[in-house]
Structure formats: C-alpha cells, structure tokens
Scaffold this motif. Structure first.
Motif, PDB file in Angstrom:
ATOM      1  N   GLY A  81       2.513   7.577  -7.718  1.00 38.77           N
ATOM      2  CA  GLY A  81       2.694   8.663  -6.767  1.00 38.77           C
ATOM      3  C   GLY A  81       3.668   8.307  -5.665  1.00 38.77           C
ATOM      4  N   THR A  82       4.101   7.029  -5.605  1.00 39.63           N
ATOM      5  CA  THR A  82       5.029   6.623  -4.545  1.00 39.63           C
ATOM      6  C   THR A  82       6.332   7.403  -4.660  1.00 39.63           C
ATOM      7  OG1 THR A  82       6.182   4.776  -3.506  1.00 39.63           O
ATOM      8  CG2 THR A  82       6.003   4.700  -5.889  1.00 39.63           C
ATOM      9  N   ASP A  83       6.880   7.747  -3.507  1.00 38.35           N
ATOM     10  CA  ASP A  83       8.158   8.444  -3.518  1.00 38.35           C
ATOM     11  C   ASP A  83       9.277   7.539  -3.006  1.00 38.35           C
ATOM     12  OD1 ASP A  83       7.214   8.291  -0.972  1.00 38.35           O
ATOM     13  OD2 ASP A  83       7.339  10.431  -0.528  1.00 38.35           O
ATOM     14  N   LEU A  84       8.957   6.281  -2.739  1.00 43.40           N
ATOM     15  CA  LEU A  84       9.950   5.377  -2.162  1.00 43.40           C
ATOM     16  C   LEU A  84      10.285   4.198  -3.066  1.00 43.40           C
ATOM     17  CD1 LEU A  84       8.506   5.039   1.466  1.00 43.40           C
ATOM     18  CD2 LEU A  84      10.519   6.361   0.762  1.00 43.40           C
ATOM     19  N   HIS A  85       9.285   3.722  -3.831  1.00 46.38           N
ATOM     20  CA  HIS A  85       9.431   2.410  -4.467  1.00 46.38           C
ATOM     21  C   HIS A  85       9.251   2.463  -5.986  1.00 46.38           C
ATOM     22  CE1 HIS A  85       9.440   0.793  -0.432  1.00 46.38           C
ATOM     23  NE2 HIS A  85       8.265   1.326  -0.187  1.00 46.38           N
ATOM     24  N   GLY A  86       9.632   3.595  -6.603  1.00 48.35           N
ATOM     25  CA  GLY A  86       9.409   3.763  -8.040  1.00 48.35           C
ATOM     26  C   GLY A  86      10.098   2.707  -8.896  1.00 48.35           C
ATOM     27  N   GLY A  87      11.162   2.084  -8.388  1.00 46.37           N
ATOM     28  CA  GLY A  87      11.876   1.082  -9.168  1.00 46.37           C
ATOM     29  C   GLY A  87      11.443  -0.345  -8.887  1.00 46.37           C
ATOM     30  N   ALA A 134       9.379  -3.906  -8.647  1.00 42.72           N
ATOM     31  CA  ALA A 134       8.481  -4.684  -9.511  1.00 42.72           C
ATOM     32  C   ALA A 134       7.035  -4.524  -9.054  1.00 42.72           C
ATOM     33  CB  ALA A 134       8.890  -6.159  -9.469  1.00 42.72           C
ATOM     34  N   GLU A 135       6.829  -4.390  -7.734  1.00 41.50           N
ATOM     35  CA  GLU A 135       5.477  -4.215  -7.213  1.00 41.50           C
ATOM     36  C   GLU A 135       4.871  -2.893  -7.696  1.00 41.50           C
ATOM     37  OE1 GLU A 135       8.123  -5.076  -5.474  1.00 41.50           O
ATOM     38  OE2 GLU A 135       7.661  -6.986  -4.478  1.00 41.50           O
ATOM     39  N   HIS A 136       5.725  -1.874  -7.861  1.00 44.12           N
ATOM     40  CA  HIS A 136       5.239  -0.597  -8.390  1.00 44.12           C
ATOM     41  C   HIS A 136       4.788  -0.760  -9.841  1.00 44.12           C
ATOM     42  CE1 HIS A 136       4.861   3.608  -9.415  1.00 44.12           C
ATOM     43  NE2 HIS A 136       5.795   3.487 -10.339  1.00 44.12           N
ATOM     44  N   ALA A 137       5.575  -1.507 -10.641  1.00 49.69           N
ATOM     45  CA  ALA A 137       5.191  -1.746 -12.037  1.00 49.69           C
ATOM     46  C   ALA A 137       3.857  -2.493 -12.085  1.00 49.69           C
ATOM     47  CB  ALA A 137       6.290  -2.543 -12.745  1.00 49.69           C
ATOM     48  N   ALA A 138       3.686  -3.474 -11.213  1.00 52.60           N
ATOM     49  CA  ALA A 138       2.445  -4.268 -11.199  1.00 52.60           C
ATOM     50  C   ALA A 138       1.245  -3.402 -10.829  1.00 52.60           C
ATOM     51  CB  ALA A 138       2.589  -5.432 -10.225  1.00 52.60           C
ATOM     52  N   MET A 139       1.366  -2.603  -9.765  1.00 51.68           N
ATOM     53  CA  MET A 139       0.226  -1.793  -9.322  1.00 51.68           C
ATOM     54  C   MET A 139      -0.046  -0.648 -10.304  1.00 51.68           C
ATOM     55  SD  MET A 139      -0.690  -3.612  -6.930  1.00 51.68           S
ATOM     56  CE  MET A 139       0.268  -5.056  -6.492  1.00 51.68           C
ATOM     57  N   ASN A 193       0.818  -1.211   0.000  1.00 52.43           N
ATOM     58  CA  ASN A 193       0.000   0.000   0.000  1.00 52.43           C
ATOM     59  C   ASN A 193       0.857   1.268   0.000  1.00 52.43           C
ATOM     60  OD1 ASN A 193      -2.533   1.173  -0.208  1.00 52.43           O
ATOM     61  ND2 ASN A 193      -2.736   1.455   2.021  1.00 52.43           N
ATOM     62  N   ARG A 194       2.104   1.142  -0.472  1.00 53.27           N
ATOM     63  CA  ARG A 194       2.968   2.315  -0.664  1.00 53.27           C
ATOM     64  C   ARG A 194       3.615   2.296  -2.047  1.00 53.27           C
ATOM     65  NH1 ARG A 194       0.584   2.760   3.377  1.00 53.27           N
ATOM     66  NH2 ARG A 194       1.360   3.053   5.498  1.00 53.27           N
ATOM     67  N   VAL A 195       3.149   1.433  -2.930  1.00 57.75           N
ATOM     68  CA  VAL A 195       3.826   1.238  -4.227  1.00 57.75           C
ATOM     69  C   VAL A 195       2.973   1.699  -5.420  1.00 57.75           C
ATOM     70  CG1 VAL A 195       5.264  -0.671  -3.428  1.00 57.75           C
ATOM     71  CG2 VAL A 195       3.007  -1.173  -4.395  1.00 57.75           C
ATOM     72  N   TRP A 196       1.829   2.360  -5.145  1.00 63.26           N
ATOM     73  CA  TRP A 196       0.944   2.779  -6.227  1.00 63.26           C
ATOM     74  C   TRP A 196       1.477   4.059  -6.874  1.00 63.26           C
ATOM     75  CZ3 TRP A 196      -3.336  -0.102  -7.733  1.00 63.26           C
ATOM     76  CH2 TRP A 196      -3.589  -1.231  -6.940  1.00 63.26           C
ATOM     77  N   ALA A 202       1.819   9.055   0.169  1.00 62.13           N
ATOM     78  CA  ALA A 202       2.217   8.884  -1.223  1.00 62.13           C
ATOM     79  C   ALA A 202       2.308   7.396  -1.529  1.00 62.13           C
ATOM     80  CB  ALA A 202       3.565   9.563  -1.450  1.00 62.13           C
ATOM     81  N   GLY A 203       1.708   7.004  -2.651  1.00 58.29           N
ATOM     82  CA  GLY A 203       1.816   5.605  -3.065  1.00 58.29           C
ATOM     83  C   GLY A 203       0.793   4.682  -2.447  1.00 58.29           C
ATOM     84  N   SER A 204      -0.185   5.221  -1.708  1.00 59.24           N
ATOM     85  CA  SER A 204      -1.239   4.337  -1.212  1.00 59.24           C
ATOM     86  C   SER A 204      -2.315   4.184  -2.290  1.00 59.24           C
ATOM     87  CB  SER A 204      -1.840   4.863   0.094  1.00 59.24           C
ATOM     88  OG  SER A 204      -2.756   5.906  -0.152  1.00 59.24           O
TER      89      SER A 204
END
Ligand SMILES: [Zn+2]
Length: 349
Positions: free
Chosen positions: A112-118, A120-125, A107-110, A181-183
């Motif tokens: 707008g995230t400022d932590l997890h832009g790289g 794989a979970e960010h790409a998926a979401m 719930n931080r990788v959607w 950010a990223g929720s």
C-alpha cells in the motif's frame, strides 16, 4: 536453530526457532545475531499465529524487551498461541536511530506504500505480509515508542469491535487514524484485527512490562468477544490532522533565532483538550506549519492562526506525540491533532 529459509527477498531472513542468544541480546546488539529484518515463526497451543512486529523504528526498543520478557515466561512450556515475530531495523538499532539516512522508514514500506514501491525493504515487508496472510494471521500488533510525554495508547485503523477489544487489552486510550499508506497496521488491517501500541518513551521498565503483559494477554485470547465494547471503558480519539515543519523552515524550542520558536514545554500538552487560542510558539512567517488532514489536504489555515508573531490553535483539538526531539520532528512529524470521537455511533460491525 533451523534456517534461514530460502527467502524471495534477499533482505529478509526467516527462522522457525529463536536465534541463539536472542532473549539476552539488547536491541543495539541484535545486528550480531541478525543480518537484517528477520521473521521468526514459533509454535503454540493454538493456531493461527499472533503477529508482533518490533523495532520497525530502530530507536524504539520497548517491543524487543517486552517480547524477550514474554518468551522467557514460556521457556519450559508451549506458548498459548503460535507467535510470528518480526524484528525490523536492526541496522538503525545499532546506531540508536529511527532509521539510517539512506534507509526508508520501515513503517512506510508495507503493501500500500505510495513512496517506496521499488525499495528492497518493500519487497521484504511484502514477503512478511504474504507469509502471515498464508498462515491466516489471528491478530497483528506493531510496537512503538515515542519521544514526548504521552500516555500508553493504541492506534487503530478501523472501528470494529474486535479491533477495539484488542486495543482495550493494552489501554483505555485509543486513537482511530485511517492511517498512513505503507504502515504496518494499515496493511494488516485488511487481514485481521490490527493495532499499533505506543509504549511511551523507550527505556522505561514499567512500560516494557505493560507491553509484555499485553502480548501475553493476546496470546491467551482464544477468540475475540462478539459483544460491543462499552463507551465507559474507552477514551476514543480520532486523528484529524498531521502537523509537520516544512524542510526549509528552521525551528527550535526556546530558540528565538529560528523561523519557528516553539514553546519549550510543548510536549506537556499531549492528550490535553486545548481550546482555540492556545499558543504553540512564535514565528515571523505567515503560515509556517504544514498541516494535512487524512486525505492529505492542506488544512493549515483551518487549525492554526499566525498573527502578531504567535502560532495559535484556531479550533479546539487534542495533540498527540508532540515532542521536543528535533530529529523526531524532522523524520516524522511535530504532532497529530485529534478530536474526541462521539461513541458508539461510529462503531460498526
Ligand atoms: Zn515508531
């Protein structure tokens, strides 16, 4: 069962039918059916689809049970509205954990995230987000549990009437939080009426049934009412600060040797209006808590005093999500601090 569809992110699976045995498989066993985060599009009488995400935190399974309950009601007839559901962190669910140590928080990788832009979970979401945007998503609901003693409540990022109508289908207790950010809800708030629902502790059948009835009600909603919600229908709070324990600071609940010894009944204070001077615990440190406002400014001295070894509130506020679960505190936060929001002058169309 069709699919999985060709998905841009290697991590995400996309189906257009319910996977076999989905309705009868508990969250801990879903890894047997699903290899990772999975988006499932189901047709209904109305378009566009309602989007529901569950299990973004692997140990919060009320959403899975609620969805299974709702889908069983429609085995022999069409859903009132199309439903797209995302089953999130099945790997963490297998272990009964919010997330695995080597995973980011789902719930931080959607977008707008400022932590997890790289990640794989960010790409998926992000792929889920684009898919729902392309379908013109009707509304979004993200289903969670918490570990302390809390009422059922909804969290919104915006205060427009459609969002509040959505929230009131679940509970008259509504928390306005500009969001992390990223929720999921922060991201979907840009697309449609979006809500996080907090279903209390996991494993409570009454809470699961309430969440199921809520999803069913959302599926039956033909459109959002145009009229405003009424002040007497809603208990509206505004989250003004997030309280964390810094990683280097040890803590416990009734542990006099820890850097912070919190009151072992701390979670009984959730959603109670607390006055200045209310004691949260004891510490020898001068400023033991990390307290941030919505702009992430350090507001520890504004909210807490630490004098004569007692950590006490400096100003009136109402906590939410206070928990005695040490792991939950470390992975998320100790609590949020809220204020009752004057109404309805903040509500704008
Ligand atoms: Zn959660």
């Amino acid at each position: 069962m069709s699919g999985p569809y060709e998905s841009h992110s290697r991590m995400l699976s996309v189906f257009e039918n319910l996977p076999k045995d989905f309705l009868d498989t508990p969250a801990r066993e879903l890894h047997r059916l699903l290899r990772g985060p999975t988006l499932i599009h189901l047709p209904g009488r109305r378009e566009p689809p309602l989007f529901v995400s569950v299990l973004l935190h692997g140990n919060e399974d009320s959403g899975v049970v609620a969805l299974q309950d709702v889908l069983r009601r429609y085995l022999d007839r069409p859903l009132p509205r199309a439903l797209s559901l995302l089953v999130g962190n099945v790997a963490a669910a297998r272990e009964g954990l919010r997330r695995l140590d080597d995973q980011p928080d789902y719930n931080r990788v959607w977008p707008g995230t400022d932590l997890h832009g790289g990640a794989a979970e960010h790409a998926a979401m992000s792929e889920v987000y684009r898919a729902m945007q392309a379908r013109g998503v009707f509304a979004s609901v993200d289903i969670h549990n918490n570990t302390g003693i809390n009422p059922l409540y909804g969290v919104v990022n915006r205060l427009d009437p459609a969002v509040l109508h959505l929230a009131l289908l679940f509970s008259r207790t509504v928390v306005w939080f500009r969001g992390l950010a990223g929720s999921q809800t922060t991201a979907f708030s840009l697309l449609c009426p979006s809500l996080t629902i907090e279903c209390g502790k996991a494993g409570n059948p009454a809470n699961e049934a309430h969440a199921a009835d809520f999803i069913d009600a959302c599926l039956h909603l033909a459109q959002f009412p145009a009229h405003d919600v009424h002040e007497h229908d809603i208990d509206l709070y505004h989250t003004v600060a997030t309280v964390r324990v810094p990683p280097a600071v040890s803590f416990g609940f009734g542990d006099t040797l820890a850097d912070i010894d919190f009151d072992p009944r701390l979670d009984h204070m959730n959603f109670r209006q607390l006055g200045p001077g209310t004691v949260f615990g004891r510490s020898r440190l001068a400023s033991p808590l990390d307290v941030r406002d919505e702009a992430r400014r350090d507001v520890a001295d504004e909210f807490f005093a630490c004098e004569h070894g007692a950590i006490s509130l400096r100003r009136a506020s109402t906590p939410a999500m206070l928990t005695l679960d040490v792991r939950a505190v470390r992975q998320d936060c100790l609590c949020y601090l809220m204020e009752r929001l004057p109404f309805p002058r903040h509500v704008t169309r």
